[in-house]
Design an enzyme around this catalytic site. Structure first.
Site, PDB file in Angstrom:
ATOM      1  N   ILE A 106       0.913  -1.368  -0.031  1.00 52.31           N
ATOM      2  CA  ILE A 106       0.104   0.159   0.222  1.00 52.31           C
ATOM      3  C   ILE A 106       0.912   1.387   0.047  1.00 52.31           C
ATOM      4  CG2 ILE A 106      -0.354   0.009   2.537  1.00 52.31           C
ATOM      5  CD1 ILE A 106      -3.182   1.082   2.172  1.00 52.31           C
ATOM      6  N   CYS A 107       0.287   2.416  -0.634  1.00 53.50           N
ATOM      7  CA  CYS A 107       1.030   3.641  -0.652  1.00 53.50           C
ATOM      8  C   CYS A 107       2.430   3.434  -1.200  1.00 53.50           C
ATOM      9  CB  CYS A 107       1.108   4.110   1.008  1.00 53.50           C
ATOM     10  SG  CYS A 107       1.395   5.937   1.029  1.00 53.50           S
ATOM     11  N   GLY A 108       3.431   4.085  -0.469  1.00 56.70           N
ATOM     12  CA  GLY A 108       4.837   4.239  -0.886  1.00 56.70           C
ATOM     13  C   GLY A 108       5.256   2.673  -1.276  1.00 56.70           C
ATOM     14  N   THR A 110       4.272   0.422  -2.929  1.00 55.38           N
ATOM     15  CA  THR A 110       3.906   0.105  -4.422  1.00 55.38           C
ATOM     16  C   THR A 110       4.905   0.645  -5.386  1.00 55.38           C
ATOM     17  OG1 THR A 110       2.597   2.232  -4.698  1.00 55.38           O
ATOM     18  CG2 THR A 110       1.395   0.213  -4.063  1.00 55.38           C
ATOM     19  N   ALA A 157      -2.897  -1.020  -3.182  1.00 62.31           N
ATOM     20  CA  ALA A 157      -3.787   0.197  -2.903  1.00 62.31           C
ATOM     21  C   ALA A 157      -2.783   1.364  -2.596  1.00 62.31           C
ATOM     22  CB  ALA A 157      -4.501  -0.415  -1.829  1.00 62.31           C
TER      23      ALA A 157
END
Length: 205
Positions: A106-108, A110, A157
């Protein structure tokens, strides 16, 4: 697996500046479903989240093996975008996916997977498309403008979608399915009171 005592642990990556709000729904409900949650740091030395929580990792990253795990969760963190400190976690994600063990980022995180080349051939999402494009990765055509995406054994996400992130993880692991999974999402994302009865009947609260 049907019995909690035969389930392998879920491994939650922890590192300095981790975004501690992004994985709470996921780990809380996995724990309630019988999964042991084990934290994994760069070493066994304590780390401090972006919210100031001090966490003593259960394991060092070098001690984690895909065959011993049900899932690797990679939260966001400022460190994903300020250097290569967390690149070993992305390399471990590759080992998990190569072994057929799920990874949820999730977030960074990715962006870390993008730099590792893990999003080039998989549908995925993130904060916004140009955030991932800035990594120079080759997967821009596989970017999906959605709250969370599952492709095979990989969940991704953006930072504003911790509930959708959890929903995808639960579906992938078979923790909740069908109308129960839908009701869980409606309750925690939409505050839909009618969903509560569905979850209560299914003993999913």
């Amino acid at each position: 697996m049907s019995s909690s005592d035969t389930r392998k642990p879920v491994h939650l990556a922890v590192y300095d500046t981790l975004a501690d709000w992004e994985t709470g729904h996921t780990t809380a409900h996995l724990a309630r479903a019988g999964y042991e949650i084990r934290t994994v740091g760069p070493s066994r030395e304590p780390v401090v989240s972006i919210g100031g929580l001090r966490i003593a990792p259960d394991l060092a990253l070098d001690d984690v093996r895909p065959e011993d795990s049900s899932l690797l969760i990679l939260p966001g963190a400022d460190l994903w975008d300020t250097g290569d400190d967390l690149a070993p976690f992305a390399r471990t994600a590759r080992e998990f996916l190569d072994a057929g063990v799920p990874v949820a980022a999730i977030c960074g995180a990715t962006a870390g997977l993008a730099r590792e080349g893990l999003l080039d051939d998989r549908d995925h999402t993130g904060a916004v498309s140009f955030y991932l494009a800035a990594t120079g990765y080759g997967g821009g055509e596989r970017y999906v403008d959605a709250d969370a995406v599952t492709d095979g054994k990989l969940v991704t996400a953006g930072p504003t979608e911790p509930v959708a992130f959890a929903r995808e993880v639960f579906g992938l692991l078979g923790v909740y399915e069908g109308e129960v999974l839908d009701a869980w999402y409606r309750l925690f994302h939409d505050s839909d009171a009618e969903a509560y009865a569905v979850l209560q009947k299914a003993d999913a609260l």
